[in-house]
Design a protein around this motif. Structure first.
Motif, mmCIF file in Angstrom:
data_model
loop_
_atom_site.group_PDB
_atom_site.id
_atom_site.type_symbol
_atom_site.label_atom_id
_atom_site.label_comp_id
_atom_site.label_asym_id
_atom_site.label_seq_id
_atom_site.Cartn_x
_atom_site.Cartn_y
_atom_site.Cartn_z
ATOM 1 N N THR A 80 0.852 -1.188 0.000
ATOM 2 C CA THR A 80 0.000 0.000 0.000
ATOM 3 C C THR A 80 0.884 1.233 0.000
ATOM 4 O OG1 THR A 80 -1.666 -1.207 1.231
ATOM 5 C CG2 THR A 80 -1.844 1.183 1.247
ATOM 6 N N ARG A 82 1.877 5.014 -2.626
ATOM 7 C CA ARG A 82 1.620 5.799 -3.839
ATOM 8 C C ARG A 82 2.939 6.346 -4.361
ATOM 9 N NH1 ARG A 82 -2.881 10.359 -3.592
ATOM 10 N NH2 ARG A 82 -4.164 8.483 -3.608
ATOM 11 N N VAL A 84 4.619 9.235 -6.910
ATOM 12 C CA VAL A 84 4.282 10.540 -7.503
ATOM 13 C C VAL A 84 5.523 11.097 -8.194
ATOM 14 C CG1 VAL A 84 3.642 12.940 -6.984
ATOM 15 C CG2 VAL A 84 2.575 11.063 -5.708
ATOM 16 N N SER A 104 3.577 6.462 1.941
ATOM 17 C CA SER A 104 2.843 5.353 2.538
ATOM 18 C C SER A 104 2.635 5.629 4.018
ATOM 19 C CB SER A 104 3.625 4.052 2.334
ATOM 20 O OG SER A 104 2.889 2.940 2.803
ATOM 21 N N LEU A 108 -4.524 7.869 1.610
ATOM 22 C CA LEU A 108 -4.164 8.825 0.557
ATOM 23 C C LEU A 108 -5.413 9.081 -0.289
ATOM 24 C CD1 LEU A 108 -0.789 7.091 -0.263
ATOM 25 C CD2 LEU A 108 -1.020 9.359 0.745
ATOM 26 N N TRP A 110 -7.936 10.618 -3.266
ATOM 27 C CA TRP A 110 -7.925 10.806 -4.711
ATOM 28 C C TRP A 110 -9.113 11.655 -5.101
ATOM 29 C CZ3 TRP A 110 -3.946 9.869 -7.674
ATOM 30 C CH2 TRP A 110 -4.089 10.042 -9.041
ATOM 31 N N PRO A 112 -5.504 13.751 -5.969
ATOM 32 C CA PRO A 112 -4.515 14.449 -5.142
ATOM 33 C C PRO A 112 -4.681 15.969 -5.341
ATOM 34 C CG PRO A 112 -3.461 13.547 -7.088
ATOM 35 C CD PRO A 112 -4.896 13.104 -7.126
#
Ligand code: 5GP
Length: 113
Positions: A80, A82, A84, A104, A108, A110, A112
């Motif tokens: 888990t 993200r 970027v 992490s 998070l 969405w 962003p």
């Protein structure tokens, strides 16, 4: 030409704990974390931003993604996290040496911000 911030880190001119390093890339903790785990996956080759990369960077770009997955696994991030990439100042890029953020440890949202 003056070195980028991340070149200074890999050359030990600026202190930073290197969590992972190989011939192509290295990983550090972000100095201003936006999540409990916030890492930067950085190529040793200076590519100012993703949109400056070319076909000859294909291996490097793929490698960075594999390193992100490996580091996440090694840190037990439970699959888990993200990734970027901020590309250009208007997209939030402040250091013009390509890097992937790995975030992490918190939920998070969405989209962003
Ligand atoms: P960008 O804004 O370019 O997408 O991301 C650059 C990141 O580098 C920022 O999240 C910022 O907190 C981080 N950063 C800036 N200076 C340093 C530093 O000296 N050491 C480390 N470890 N991270 C830094």
């Amino acid at each position: 030409m003056s070195s980028t911030l991340f070149e200074k880190i890999i050359n030990k001119e600026i202190p930073s704990e290197i969590l992972y390093e190989d011939d192509i890339s290295f990983v550090i903790k972000d100095i201003n974390p936006q999540a409990p785990t916030h890492l930067l996956i950085i190529p040793k080759k200076v590519i100012p931003k993703l949109s400056d990369s070319t076909q000859e960077d294909q291996e490097i770009l793929g490698h960075l993604m594999l390193v992100a997955g490996k580091v996440a696994e090694d840190l037990g991030l439970d699959e888990t996290f993200r990734l970027v990439v901020n590309n250009g100042a208007k997209a939030g890029q402040s250091v013009f040496h390509l890097h992937i953020h790995l975030l992490s440890g918190r939920s998070l949202n969405w989209p962003p911000g």
